[in-house]
Design a protein around this motif. Structure first.
Motif, mmCIF file in Angstrom:
data_model
loop_
_atom_site.group_PDB
_atom_site.id
_atom_site.type_symbol
_atom_site.label_atom_id
_atom_site.label_comp_id
_atom_site.label_asym_id
_atom_site.label_seq_id
_atom_site.Cartn_x
_atom_site.Cartn_y
_atom_site.Cartn_z
ATOM 1 N N ILE A 21 0.857 -1.197 0.000
ATOM 2 C CA ILE A 21 0.000 0.000 0.000
ATOM 3 C C ILE A 21 0.889 1.241 0.000
ATOM 4 N N LEU A 22 0.631 2.133 -0.960
ATOM 5 C CA LEU A 22 1.332 3.424 -0.974
ATOM 6 C C LEU A 22 0.451 4.441 -0.266
ATOM 7 N N ILE A 23 0.994 5.098 0.764
ATOM 8 C CA ILE A 23 0.192 6.131 1.429
ATOM 9 C C ILE A 23 0.654 7.508 0.966
ATOM 10 N N GLN A 24 -0.305 8.431 0.948
ATOM 11 C CA GLN A 24 -0.065 9.787 0.461
ATOM 12 C C GLN A 24 -0.651 10.741 1.496
ATOM 13 N N LEU A 25 0.195 11.627 1.996
ATOM 14 C CA LEU A 25 -0.210 12.500 3.107
ATOM 15 C C LEU A 25 0.007 13.971 2.741
ATOM 16 N N LEU A 40 -0.361 0.779 10.426
ATOM 17 C CA LEU A 40 -0.874 0.106 9.232
ATOM 18 C C LEU A 40 -0.191 -1.250 9.038
ATOM 19 N N GLU A 41 1.131 -1.309 9.282
ATOM 20 C CA GLU A 41 1.845 -2.579 9.095
ATOM 21 C C GLU A 41 1.344 -3.634 10.074
ATOM 22 N N GLU A 42 1.122 -3.180 11.292
ATOM 23 C CA GLU A 42 0.647 -4.118 12.309
ATOM 24 C C GLU A 42 -0.756 -4.638 11.969
ATOM 25 N N LYS A 43 -1.625 -3.745 11.518
ATOM 26 C CA LYS A 43 -3.028 -4.145 11.292
ATOM 27 C C LYS A 43 -3.227 -4.866 9.970
ATOM 28 N N THR A 44 -2.407 -4.530 8.950
ATOM 29 C CA THR A 44 -2.701 -5.088 7.619
ATOM 30 C C THR A 44 -1.700 -6.165 7.194
ATOM 31 N N LYS A 45 -0.527 -6.162 7.805
ATOM 32 C CA LYS A 45 0.577 -7.061 7.415
ATOM 33 C C LYS A 45 1.055 -6.786 5.979
ATOM 34 N N ALA A 46 0.622 -5.703 5.390
ATOM 35 C CA ALA A 46 1.070 -5.347 4.028
ATOM 36 C C ALA A 46 2.375 -4.551 4.106
ATOM 37 N N ASP A 47 3.096 -4.441 2.965
ATOM 38 C CA ASP A 47 4.224 -3.498 2.885
ATOM 39 C C ASP A 47 3.608 -2.111 2.769
ATOM 40 N N ILE A 48 4.074 -1.197 3.612
ATOM 41 C CA ILE A 48 3.536 0.170 3.542
ATOM 42 C C ILE A 48 4.637 1.110 3.064
ATOM 43 N N LEU A 49 4.354 1.826 1.982
ATOM 44 C CA LEU A 49 5.299 2.802 1.429
ATOM 45 C C LEU A 49 4.665 4.177 1.578
ATOM 46 N N VAL A 50 5.506 5.199 1.711
ATOM 47 C CA VAL A 50 4.944 6.554 1.799
ATOM 48 C C VAL A 50 5.552 7.427 0.706
ATOM 49 N N MET A 69 5.862 1.420 -8.172
ATOM 50 C CA MET A 69 6.365 0.727 -6.968
ATOM 51 C C MET A 69 5.650 -0.609 -6.752
ATOM 52 N N ASP A 70 4.822 -0.979 -7.727
ATOM 53 C CA ASP A 70 4.121 -2.255 -7.652
ATOM 54 C C ASP A 70 3.155 -2.327 -6.470
ATOM 55 N N ALA A 71 2.661 -1.197 -6.053
ATOM 56 C CA ALA A 71 1.661 -1.198 -4.977
ATOM 57 C C ALA A 71 0.319 -1.655 -5.549
ATOM 58 N N ASP A 72 -0.518 -2.223 -4.701
ATOM 59 C CA ASP A 72 -1.844 -2.606 -5.207
ATOM 60 C C ASP A 72 -2.952 -1.728 -4.621
ATOM 61 N N LEU A 73 -2.568 -0.724 -3.814
ATOM 62 C CA LEU A 73 -3.578 0.219 -3.306
ATOM 63 C C LEU A 73 -2.902 1.558 -3.009
ATOM 64 N N LEU A 74 -3.610 2.633 -3.316
ATOM 65 C CA LEU A 74 -3.178 3.976 -2.911
ATOM 66 C C LEU A 74 -4.112 4.425 -1.784
ATOM 67 N N LEU A 75 -3.521 4.775 -0.651
ATOM 68 C CA LEU A 75 -4.314 5.221 0.500
ATOM 69 C C LEU A 75 -4.037 6.715 0.682
ATOM 70 N N HIS A 76 -5.047 7.529 0.421
ATOM 71 C CA HIS A 76 -4.866 8.988 0.349
ATOM 72 C C HIS A 76 -5.516 9.636 1.585
ATOM 73 N N PHE A 77 -4.725 10.382 2.310
ATOM 74 C CA PHE A 77 -5.185 10.966 3.579
ATOM 75 C C PHE A 77 -5.586 12.445 3.430
ATOM 76 N N GLY A 78 -6.651 12.816 4.100
ATOM 77 C CA GLY A 78 -6.919 14.235 4.346
ATOM 78 C C GLY A 78 -7.765 14.971 3.343
ATOM 79 N N HIS A 79 -8.155 14.318 2.247
ATOM 80 C CA HIS A 79 -9.020 15.000 1.279
ATOM 81 C C HIS A 79 -10.184 14.076 0.934
ATOM 82 N N LEU A 80 -11.272 14.670 0.512
ATOM 83 C CA LEU A 80 -12.404 13.862 0.070
ATOM 84 C C LEU A 80 -12.236 13.583 -1.421
#
Ligand code: SF4
Length: 331
Positions: A21-25, A40-50, A69-80
């Motif tokens: 999961i790629l996170i964007q802040l 996030l790593e503890e709860k999902t066990k996924a590789d977390i990239l920022v 980066m071969d991520a399979d999800l983008l997790l975007h914080f702070g905007h709708l």
């Protein structure tokens, strides 16, 4: 999860099954990135990239980075999310709330806003409080409108720096709840009605006269930049690669008009528009930014030549009168 003055609501259940999961802040949250990654790593066990790239809005989804980066999800914080922005990649949004004291906000409006038929708007951080504020105000005799806006607006009453379509044109006055002056000044120029700005952090209410004075100053600055662009021969037309800012169609139309006027122009495509990067291309007499309107309006002093919006370009070439000046918006 509370981090500083933010309440962050990560939808952990929806993250099951993703491997990377790629996170964007936004910049204010990057300081908490490592805590967020640990959780996030503890709860999902996924590789977390920022992503370290700047992130100013939901227009700016780091899909290219996630793919590379071969991520399979983008997790975007702070905007709708932007509803009419279709993205062919899994993206989830994380609500980041700044709690506000609704009773105090109500009190401030009742004690300072004289008009009784008002439109209230805010940014993503406070959006969930609008209905409660409305209920309080209605009990005190106000008629309160929270309008839906167009297809770029995720929830009624939300305003973006590039879109004020949720501001009700039928209200007598507008109350913006949030920090900073860009939004209330933009609303004031867009609808030409009294605009109050209520800062729920400092608990101050800025009057329509003050907002209107700021709007006048901004319009004077813009007039100066348009005037300074008259006689320009070489134009740089700036296009952002960010999915929700990419207005290549507008850039091509501007270029065609410049060709008709026998002016030289060059379309420059980039991710984040930076004055330094533009210097590499040599001297331009004027830049026209089709990207986020805030770049031309907020950051113009950083550029070596006047930087104007597509609306201001229309004024420059005589297609629009200066009296019909409007804020550049993306729909
Ligand atoms: S284009 Fe600018 S104002 Fe609009 S959502 Fe993006 S960052 Fe915000």
């Amino acid at each position: 999860m509370i981090l500083g003055s933010y309440r962050i609501e990560i939808p952990f259940e929806e993250l099951k099954g993703y491997k990377r999961i790629l996170i964007q802040l936004p910049s204010g949250l990057k300081i908490y990135a490592r805590k967020i990654i640990d959780i996030l790593e503890e709860k999902t066990k996924a590789d977390i990239l920022v992503s370290s790239d700047p992130c100013f809005g939901a227009c700016d989804l780091a899909v290219d980075t996630a793919l590379s980066m071969d991520a399979d999800l983008l997790l975007h914080f702070g905007h709708l999310p932007i509803p009419n922005l279709k993205i062919d990649f899994p993206v989830k949004f994380v609500d980041v709330i700044m709690d506000i004291d609704v009773s105090s906000v109500t009190y401030l409006i009742v004690s300072g806003v004289t008009e009784k038929n008002i439109s209230i708007v805010t940014t993503a951080q406070h959006i969930r409080y609008l209905n409660e504020i409305r209920k309080n105000l209605e009990k005190r005799g106000y008629r309160v409108r929270i309008d839906e806006g167009d297809g770029r607006i995720a929830q009624p009453g939300l305003v973006l720096g590039c879109n004020f379509s949720s501001v009700s044109r039928d209200a007598e006055a507008v109350v913006f709840v949030g920090t900073g002056t860009f939004h209330p000044v933009g609303i004031s120029i867009s609808i030409r009605k009294p605009v109050y700005s209520l800062d729920p952090v400092s608990m101050t209410l800025t009057s329509p006269n003050e907002i209107s004075a700021m709007a006048d100053r901004l319009i004077k600055r813009r007039f100066y930049l348009i005037t300074a662009s008259q006689g320009a021969e070489n134009f740089g037309i700036l296009v952002s690669k960010k999915p929700g800012q990419n207005r290549m169609d507008v850039a091509l139309s501007i270029r065609k008009k410049l060709e008709e006027k026998r002016k030289k122009s060059c379309i420059i495509v980039t991710d984040t528009i930076q004055p330094d990067m533009l210097r590499d291309f040599g001297k331009f007499d004027c830049f026209i930014s089709t990207a986020c309107p805030r770049i031309a309006l907020d950051d113009h002093e950083m550029f070596d030549a006047p930087i104007i919006t597509p609306v201001e370009f229309e004024i420059l070439i005589g297609e629009r009168k200066f009296d019909d000046y409007i804020f550049d918006s993306i729909t």
